[in-house]
Design a protein around this motif. Structure first.
Motif, PDB file in Angstrom:
ATOM      1  N   ILE A   1      -5.393  -1.317 -11.027  1.00 39.96           N
ATOM      2  CA  ILE A   1      -4.930  -0.288 -11.953  1.00 39.96           C
ATOM      3  C   ILE A   1      -4.262   0.883 -11.225  1.00 39.96           C
ATOM      4  O   ILE A   1      -3.774   1.793 -11.860  1.00 39.96           O
ATOM      5  N   ASP A   2      -4.269   0.852  -9.899  1.00 39.87           N
ATOM      6  CA  ASP A   2      -3.649   1.938  -9.147  1.00 39.87           C
ATOM      7  C   ASP A   2      -3.061   1.376  -7.857  1.00 39.87           C
ATOM      8  O   ASP A   2      -2.986   0.157  -7.692  1.00 39.87           O
ATOM      9  N   PHE A   3      -2.643   2.258  -6.967  1.00 38.98           N
ATOM     10  CA  PHE A   3      -2.108   1.819  -5.675  1.00 38.98           C
ATOM     11  C   PHE A   3      -2.925   2.478  -4.582  1.00 38.98           C
ATOM     12  O   PHE A   3      -3.004   3.697  -4.528  1.00 38.98           O
ATOM     13  N   ARG A   4      -3.575   1.673  -3.778  1.00 40.52           N
ATOM     14  CA  ARG A   4      -4.463   2.263  -2.764  1.00 40.52           C
ATOM     15  C   ARG A   4      -4.180   1.762  -1.345  1.00 40.52           C
ATOM     16  O   ARG A   4      -3.559   0.734  -1.155  1.00 40.52           O
ATOM     17  N   ILE A   5      -4.659   2.570  -0.412  1.00 44.38           N
ATOM     18  CA  ILE A   5      -4.600   2.193   1.006  1.00 44.38           C
ATOM     19  C   ILE A   5      -5.921   1.505   1.318  1.00 44.38           C
ATOM     20  O   ILE A   5      -6.981   2.050   1.028  1.00 44.38           O
ATOM     21  N   ILE A   6      -5.844   0.322   1.891  1.00 47.85           N
ATOM     22  CA  ILE A   6      -7.056  -0.415   2.265  1.00 47.85           C
ATOM     23  C   ILE A   6      -7.250  -0.283   3.770  1.00 47.85           C
ATOM     24  O   ILE A   6      -6.318  -0.472   4.529  1.00 47.85           O
ATOM     25  N   VAL A   7      -8.459   0.095   4.169  1.00 45.52           N
ATOM     26  CA  VAL A   7      -8.731   0.203   5.617  1.00 45.52           C
ATOM     27  C   VAL A   7      -9.733  -0.825   6.054  1.00 45.52           C
ATOM     28  O   VAL A   7     -10.505  -1.308   5.283  1.00 45.52           O
TER      29      VAL A   7
ATOM     30  N   ARG B   1       5.387   6.628  -7.231  1.00 47.97           N
ATOM     31  CA  ARG B   1       6.606   7.206  -7.797  1.00 47.97           C
ATOM     32  C   ARG B   1       7.344   6.180  -8.663  1.00 47.97           C
ATOM     33  O   ARG B   1       7.949   6.522  -9.669  1.00 47.97           O
ATOM     34  N   LEU B   2       7.269   4.917  -8.257  1.00 48.13           N
ATOM     35  CA  LEU B   2       7.955   3.847  -8.989  1.00 48.13           C
ATOM     36  C   LEU B   2       7.083   3.222 -10.081  1.00 48.13           C
ATOM     37  O   LEU B   2       7.508   2.306 -10.782  1.00 48.13           O
ATOM     38  N   GLY B   3       5.841   3.705 -10.210  1.00 52.12           N
ATOM     39  CA  GLY B   3       4.946   3.187 -11.247  1.00 52.12           C
ATOM     40  C   GLY B   3       4.362   1.815 -10.923  1.00 52.12           C
ATOM     41  O   GLY B   3       4.014   1.049 -11.822  1.00 52.12           O
ATOM     42  N   LEU B   4       4.246   1.521  -9.626  1.00 52.69           N
ATOM     43  CA  LEU B   4       3.721   0.222  -9.203  1.00 52.69           C
ATOM     44  C   LEU B   4       2.226   0.302  -8.930  1.00 52.69           C
ATOM     45  O   LEU B   4       1.687   1.381  -8.688  1.00 52.69           O
ATOM     46  N   VAL B   5       1.573  -0.848  -8.938  1.00 51.92           N
ATOM     47  CA  VAL B   5       0.163  -0.934  -8.572  1.00 51.92           C
ATOM     48  C   VAL B   5       0.030  -1.908  -7.409  1.00 51.92           C
ATOM     49  O   VAL B   5       0.924  -2.719  -7.156  1.00 51.92           O
ATOM     50  N   GLY B   6      -1.093  -1.816  -6.695  1.00 50.52           N
ATOM     51  CA  GLY B   6      -1.324  -2.725  -5.578  1.00 50.52           C
ATOM     52  C   GLY B   6      -2.053  -2.043  -4.448  1.00 50.52           C
ATOM     53  O   GLY B   6      -2.850  -1.135  -4.664  1.00 50.52           O
ATOM     54  N   TRP B   7      -1.752  -2.471  -3.230  1.00 56.65           N
ATOM     55  CA  TRP B   7      -2.412  -1.912  -2.053  1.00 56.65           C
ATOM     56  C   TRP B   7      -1.535  -2.089  -0.817  1.00 56.65           C
ATOM     57  O   TRP B   7      -0.578  -2.856  -0.820  1.00 56.65           O
ATOM     58  N   VAL B   8      -1.896  -1.362   0.237  1.00 60.36           N
ATOM     59  CA  VAL B   8      -1.207  -1.472   1.526  1.00 60.36           C
ATOM     60  C   VAL B   8      -2.249  -1.361   2.629  1.00 60.36           C
ATOM     61  O   VAL B   8      -3.223  -0.622   2.491  1.00 60.36           O
ATOM     62  N   ARG B   9      -2.075  -2.123   3.714  1.00 61.38           N
ATOM     63  CA  ARG B   9      -3.043  -2.059   4.815  1.00 61.38           C
ATOM     64  C   ARG B   9      -2.375  -2.418   6.142  1.00 61.38           C
ATOM     65  O   ARG B   9      -1.390  -3.152   6.180  1.00 61.38           O
ATOM     66  N   ASN B  10      -2.964  -1.910   7.231  1.00 56.24           N
ATOM     67  CA  ASN B  10      -2.558  -2.295   8.581  1.00 56.24           C
ATOM     68  C   ASN B  10      -3.208  -3.632   8.909  1.00 56.24           C
ATOM     69  O   ASN B  10      -4.342  -3.883   8.519  1.00 56.24           O
ATOM     70  N   GLU B  11      -2.481  -4.459   9.650  1.00 57.61           N
ATOM     71  CA  GLU B  11      -3.035  -5.725  10.116  1.00 57.61           C
ATOM     72  C   GLU B  11      -3.300  -5.623  11.618  1.00 57.61           C
ATOM     73  O   GLU B  11      -2.687  -4.807  12.309  1.00 57.61           O
ATOM     74  N   ARG B  12      -4.181  -6.483  12.120  1.00 56.71           N
ATOM     75  CA  ARG B  12      -4.547  -6.444  13.544  1.00 56.71           C
ATOM     76  C   ARG B  12      -3.384  -6.746  14.468  1.00 56.71           C
ATOM     77  O   ARG B  12      -3.366  -6.333  15.615  1.00 56.71           O
ATOM     78  N   ASP B  13      -2.394  -7.500  13.968  1.00 53.78           N
ATOM     79  CA  ASP B  13      -1.264  -7.889  14.824  1.00 53.78           C
ATOM     80  C   ASP B  13      -0.154  -6.828  14.884  1.00 53.78           C
ATOM     81  O   ASP B  13       0.908  -7.068  15.433  1.00 53.78           O
ATOM     82  N   GLY B  14      -0.421  -5.646  14.288  1.00 49.53           N
ATOM     83  CA  GLY B  14       0.568  -4.571  14.358  1.00 49.53           C
ATOM     84  C   GLY B  14       1.506  -4.513  13.165  1.00 49.53           C
ATOM     85  O   GLY B  14       2.334  -3.608  13.072  1.00 49.53           O
TER      86      GLY B  14
END
Length: 96
Positions: free
Chosen positions: A90-96, A33-46
């Motif tokens: 070039i986009d924003f993704r969820i990394i698993v 929505r904000l026009g950002l790129v990058g990624w997001v992920r869960n870490e093992r430590d919560g």
């Protein structure tokens, strides 16, 4: 190049009740929505880590939103580190 054109890249680490509450999907929606790129992920430590890049103002807005989180989340702390943007995704993704 005006102020609006300034690019910024940060890595944010969210602590608290941030897993199992739809945080990653919410963060991806907000970033797009904000026009950002990058990624997001869960870490093992919560925690949840997000790497976000884009216009300075949009990154600042996203950091504020990350501090709030989606409904059901309880963010106790957000640690921000700026980094140099070399190869922006070039986009924003969820990394698993």
């Amino acid at each position: 190049m005006g102020d609006n054109d300034r690019q910024k890249a940060v890595q944010a680490r969210m602590h608290g009740k941030v897993q199992g509450v739809g945080y990653r999907m919410w963060a991806r929606r907000e970033a797009i929505r904000l026009g950002l790129v990058g990624w997001v992920r869960n870490e093992r430590d919560g925690t949840v880590t997000a790497s976000i890049a884009g216009a300075d103002a949009a990154v600042s807005t996203m950091i504020e939103r990350l501090r709030q989180g989606p409904r059901g989340a309880s963010v106790s702390r957000v640690k921000i580190e700026e980094f140099e943007l070399l190869d922006a995704p070039i986009d924003f993704r969820i990394i698993v």
